[in-house]
Design a protein around this motif. Structure first.
Motif, PDB file in Angstrom:
ATOM      1  N   PRO A 627      -1.193 -16.279  33.145  1.00  0.00           N
ATOM      2  CA  PRO A 627      -0.232 -17.318  32.769  1.00  0.00           C
ATOM      3  C   PRO A 627      -0.613 -18.705  33.294  1.00  0.00           C
ATOM      4  N   GLU A 628      -1.475 -18.759  34.303  1.00  0.00           N
ATOM      5  CA  GLU A 628      -1.864 -20.069  34.845  1.00  0.00           C
ATOM      6  C   GLU A 628      -2.946 -20.733  34.001  1.00  0.00           C
ATOM      7  N   THR A 629      -3.904 -19.929  33.546  1.00  0.00           N
ATOM      8  CA  THR A 629      -5.034 -20.517  32.816  1.00  0.00           C
ATOM      9  C   THR A 629      -4.953 -20.280  31.307  1.00  0.00           C
ATOM     10  N   GLY A 630      -4.183 -19.302  30.901  1.00  0.00           N
ATOM     11  CA  GLY A 630      -4.153 -18.939  29.481  1.00  0.00           C
ATOM     12  C   GLY A 630      -5.303 -18.032  29.075  1.00  0.00           C
ATOM     13  N   HIS A 631      -6.106 -17.609  30.038  1.00  0.00           N
ATOM     14  CA  HIS A 631      -7.241 -16.735  29.704  1.00  0.00           C
ATOM     15  C   HIS A 631      -6.734 -15.348  29.315  1.00  0.00           C
ATOM     16  N   VAL A 632      -7.329 -14.810  28.246  1.00  0.00           N
ATOM     17  CA  VAL A 632      -6.934 -13.499  27.738  1.00  0.00           C
ATOM     18  C   VAL A 632      -8.036 -12.488  28.053  1.00  0.00           C
ATOM     19  N   SER A 633      -7.645 -11.387  28.659  1.00  0.00           N
ATOM     20  CA  SER A 633      -8.579 -10.277  28.869  1.00  0.00           C
ATOM     21  C   SER A 633      -8.128  -9.088  28.035  1.00  0.00           C
ATOM     22  N   VAL A 634      -9.059  -8.521  27.293  1.00  0.00           N
ATOM     23  CA  VAL A 634      -8.758  -7.270  26.586  1.00  0.00           C
ATOM     24  C   VAL A 634      -8.912  -6.149  27.605  1.00  0.00           C
ATOM     25  N   VAL A 635      -7.843  -5.407  27.861  1.00  0.00           N
ATOM     26  CA  VAL A 635      -7.905  -4.396  28.920  1.00  0.00           C
ATOM     27  C   VAL A 635      -8.010  -2.979  28.361  1.00  0.00           C
ATOM     28  N   ARG A 636      -7.604  -2.779  27.129  1.00  0.00           N
ATOM     29  CA  ARG A 636      -7.771  -1.465  26.504  1.00  0.00           C
ATOM     30  C   ARG A 636      -7.803  -1.653  24.990  1.00  0.00           C
ATOM     31  N   TYR A 637      -8.654  -0.878  24.326  1.00  0.00           N
ATOM     32  CA  TYR A 637      -8.784  -1.060  22.874  1.00  0.00           C
ATOM     33  C   TYR A 637      -9.124   0.288  22.247  1.00  0.00           C
ATOM     34  N   THR A 638      -8.337   0.682  21.275  1.00  0.00           N
ATOM     35  CA  THR A 638      -8.584   1.933  20.562  1.00  0.00           C
ATOM     36  C   THR A 638      -8.635   1.638  19.066  1.00  0.00           C
TER      37      THR A 638
END
Lengths: 759, 82
Positions: A627-638
């Protein structure tokens, strides 16, 4: 990962198909022995380089090459007017018909340059530094014209026109003014106004996707040799050696049989290598110089001058009953085509609602030229773009209705017997099974952590068949060679060998798959459209079956029995004539005496494969947003996909994973950025950020096998479907994580942070 | 007689806006010929730019395929891929 055993399952009659043998191209690639386009060299070859326009839009007033020609070491210089002037004509050469005049003008401009990076002249010299010096000595005088890069700005009535003679086609009445809108297309069903009038809930959104590049690691490269007798050879990295032959022959007015094109190993294509950029130029230089010419693009050139896919604006309005039944959809697609018409808006329109059974809809698509590089195919061309808009809107609809996203999609899903939004009736599709595979996957019910969101999206691609030729030749020791005309961009050598081995009854390691040059095998359409395992695989299978019939005939001759008394079982002929008990004849035994039974053993099949089954994908994505930087990490993907039958499951999983990763990059990072003069500002991998392995979790590929009855082993195309859902799957996950609907890609940190702040 | 529906593409450039037709033909090749006779230029456009869906199956080049009066035919833009 899907647990597909590397041995036949109980009751499964297949011995090879469906297993995971070592890939035949693996050792060459990991040891560096594989010969890519840039690796090939010829004695006496010259270095070819291309001068490119610094302007996004300009008239070429003059080109003076005299100083460059005078430079010692310069052997040839060509400009656009050295090519025969082409009529505007559709030529079948790639996956469909393309305008040969546009392709030629894209290789070398004649009167106007239409984007920054447009090729203007080319030089062949004895060294790279001399070629660079010669380019600097070419004096091009331009009349700079106003330019337009944004798609909606290009559609405006007062926009700078790329071609003053272009009038929009596809309208009921011919317009009286030229336009950058090359064409408009519409698909419709039912009554849109009635549909929306009957809706309880309506969602509406405007979505934007940027132009993105295919991002293949290997830049375009070729060596061309124009012989004194007119016989030409080209070694090039591409998705189709026959495509290169056809385009070079037409552009340079050479008989196609006088050009032999040898496919190099290919370091990625994803649709971007389905056309020519440098090959006709290298041939023209070689003809003038009387020596072979090698051209290798830099990464900067790849970004500035080869096809990205369209940037686009997508407008979506959906109406639904309170129970989730979607009753109306209005979709408007505005796709950039780049410098010449031909955006993938048609496919974008046809796929936009293909997963849904909606009684009333209107889909309107615009193909719009603008001052950016001419777009090229990119994996399921057009479909990810429209899917981003539609799947985002469907997700918003689910939220508004308070419905589970899969339940909403199941309620509106197409089934066998339903008419697709683009017309035909679906048969043998596995969409519902694919939705259910995700609904039943542990991922779907796994808890989310703080700042995390989960997004779901679906996607569709037609898959195609088309013309292919393949040969199966039996070697005297009983091994086999499979020859096809399709460059291997996704594991086709492995799948061809496996299908042949299955039919012949040989261990797959005794079958060597080869990709042949244009003079050594009959025509095959290029590798693309998810067609090769289906169509060329069909040719290989039929060729192997023909060989088996011949082997049975030879065994019958050796045993002096009727041919219907011979059966082919696990690679051997078995005599069924009880009166003549004979030991089985192995393939090696028959091959060893082939001279006595009719000579060499082999068969070639040329066909135009029909019956490719469409594919559906369902992707589920968890993201975590800082929430501070707006960076998005994909943590799980199926990612689940209906694949028909996985010939080599590891390769199919690789296709699903690769497509998902490319889509994630499109969603989070990638975009063409232009300055005020229409010049690309980020033509390199440092500034054009594609995902790397360390950015992402393992993509869990779930293979759903609903067989295609039109393929000998049930295969459907698999390469393109997996890039369709990820843009929206990621977007929906981010939207749900931050509680704000995201409409514009990429979801870069500044954009996400701004959305959080705007709340 | 077979009923033909245009779904996409730019066929209306030749047909004056019409998007569905009844055509007397027993093969696709004859159907395209009949359409070209009715709308000059449409046949070549279909050959080069359109795929044909016949009873739900998409054909890129289906000239030889037989038709019956009940056959469902859609003309759709030729599909490429990446």
């Amino acid at each position: 990962m899907t647990d597909v055993l590397d041995r036949p399952e109980a009751g499964d009659t297949l011995r090879v198909v469906g297993t995971r043998p070592a890939r035949p191209d693996g050792v060459d690639k990991v040891t560096g022995r594989a010969t890519y386009g840039a690796d090939f060299t010829m004695a006496g070859q010259l270095v070819g380089k291309i001068l490119r326009s610094p302007h996004a839009h300009a008239r070429i007033v003059s080109i003076d090459t005299r100083k460059a020609r005078a430079l010692p070491g310069v052997k040839a210089i060509v400009i656009g007017t050295d090519f025969p002037d082409q009529a505007s004509e559709e030529l079948a050469g790639g996956e469909g018909a393309s305008n040969i005049r546009d392709i030629a003008l894209n290789c070398l401009a004649r009167d106007k340059v239409l984007y920054q990076g447009h090729a203007v002249a080319a030089v062949a010299a004895t060294s790279s530094s001399i070629a660079d010096a010669a380019l600097a000595l070419i004096d091009v005088k331009y009349e700079v014209l106003p330019h337009v890069t944004d798609v909606e700005a290009a559609m405006a009535p007062d926009a700078p026109l790329l071609d003053e003679t272009r009038f929009t086609t596809g309208l009921e009445t011919k317009p009286d003014k030229p336009s950058n809108i090359a064409s408009r297309m519409q698909l419709k069903r039912g009554d849109l106004a009635d549909g929306f009038a009957s809706a309880d809930v309506i969602v509406e959104g405007r979505y934007i996707t940027p132009a993105v590049h295919q991002g293949y690691i290997e830049p375009h490269a070729c060596v061309a040799s124009f012989g004194a007798d007119g016989q030409c050879q080209v070694w090039a990295s591409s998705q189709g050696q026959f495509m290169i032959r056809a385009y070079c022959a037409k552009i340079l007015n050479i008989e196609a049989s006088d050009i032999r094109v040898t496919p190099a190993e290919i370091g990625g294509g994803f649709g971007g290598k389905t056309t020519v950029y440098i090959e006709p130029v290298a041939l023209a230089l070689s003809k003038q110089a009387g020596a072979p010419v090698k051209i290798v693009m830099t990464r900067d050139e790849v970004f500035r001058a080869t096809g990205p896919t369209s940037g686009a604006v997508i407008e979506v309005k959906l109406g639904a009953k309170s129970d989730g039944t979607i009753v109306a959809a209005d979709v408007v697609l505005k796709y950039q085509a780049g410098a010449f018409p031909g955006s993938p808006v048609g496919a974008g329109a046809m796929t936009a609602l293909a997963c849904y059974n909606i009684p009333n809809f209107l889909i309107t698509g615009y193909d719009v030229v603008n001052n950016t590089p001419k777009v090229a195919a990119y994996r399921a061309p057009g479909a990810p773009i429209s899917a981003f808009g539609v799947e985002s809107a469907v997700d918003e609809l689910a939220e508004k209705l308070g419905m589970d996203p899969i339940a909403l999609r199941l309620k509106n899903a197409v089934h066998d017997g339903d008419k697709a939004a683009y017309g035909p009736t679906f048969k043998n599709i596995g969409y519902v099974e694919t939705l259910e595979a995700i609904a039943n996957h542990p991922h779907y019910k796994a808890p989310l952590g703080p700042n995390q969101g989960r997004g779901l999206a679906v996607g569709f691609w037609f898959n195609v068949g088309g013309e292919s030729t393949a040969a199966v030749n039996i070697v005297e020791d009983g091994s086999a060679v499979v020859i096809s005309g399709n460059p291997d961009i996704g594991g086709s050598r492995a799948s061809m060998a496996m299908m042949a081995a299955e039919v012949l009854g040989l261990p797959v390691e005794h079958v060597r798959p080869i990709v042949a040059d244009t003079a050594s095998i009959g025509f095959s359409m290029l590798t693309g459209g998810s067609r090769t395992t289906f169509a060329t695989g069909m040719a290989v299978t039929q060729a192997a079956q023909k060989v088996v019939e011949d082997l049975k005939r030879r065994a019958a001759e050796i045993w002096d029995v009727a041919v219907d008394k011979v059966e082919w079982v696990n690679g051997s002929a078995v005599c069924l004539d009880a009166a003549k008990a004979k030991p089985d004849l192995t393939l090696a035994a028959i091959a060893g005496q082939s001279a006595k039974t009719g000579g060499p053993i082999g068969a070639t099949i040329a066909l135009n494969a029909q019956g490719a089954g469409p594919g559906f994908g369902v992707h589920l994505c968890d993201v975590e947003v800082d929430p501070e930087t707006g960076h998005v990490s994909v943590v799980r993907y199926t990612a689940a996909q209906d694949v028909g039958k996985a010939i080599h499951p590891s390769y199919v999983e690789g296709q699903v994973q690769g497509g998902a990763v490319q889509g994630i990059g499109w969603a989070l990072n990638e975009e063409y950025v232009f300055d005020g003069k229409g010049a690309m500002e980020n033509p390199g991998f440092l500034d054009y950020r594609m995902p790397v392995a360390s950015d992402l979790p393992m993509i869990d590929a779930v293979l759903v096998e609903v067989a295609n009855p039109r393929h000998p082993f049930g295969a459907k195309g698999v390469g393109e479907v997996p890039i369709v859902p990820p843009l929206a799957a990621v977007g929906n996950a981010v939207s749900r994580a931050i509680g704000v609907r995201m409409h514009d890609l990429p979801l870069s940190p500044p954009r996400v942070r701004a959305a959080i702040d705007a709340g | 007689m077979p009923h033909v529906v245009v779904a996409g593409g730019d066929c209306i450039r030749f047909t004056g806006g019409a998007t569905s037709f009844d055509v007397e033909a027993d093969t696709v090749r004859r159907l395209i010929g009949a359409l070209d006779e009715r709308y000059p230029g449409l046949g070549e456009y279909i050959d080069k730019r359109m795929a044909i869906s016949i009873d739900g199956e998409i054909f890129q080049d289906p000239g030889h395929v037989p038709l019956t009066p009940e056959t469902e035919i859609y003309l759709i833009p030729k599909i490429g891929g990446g």
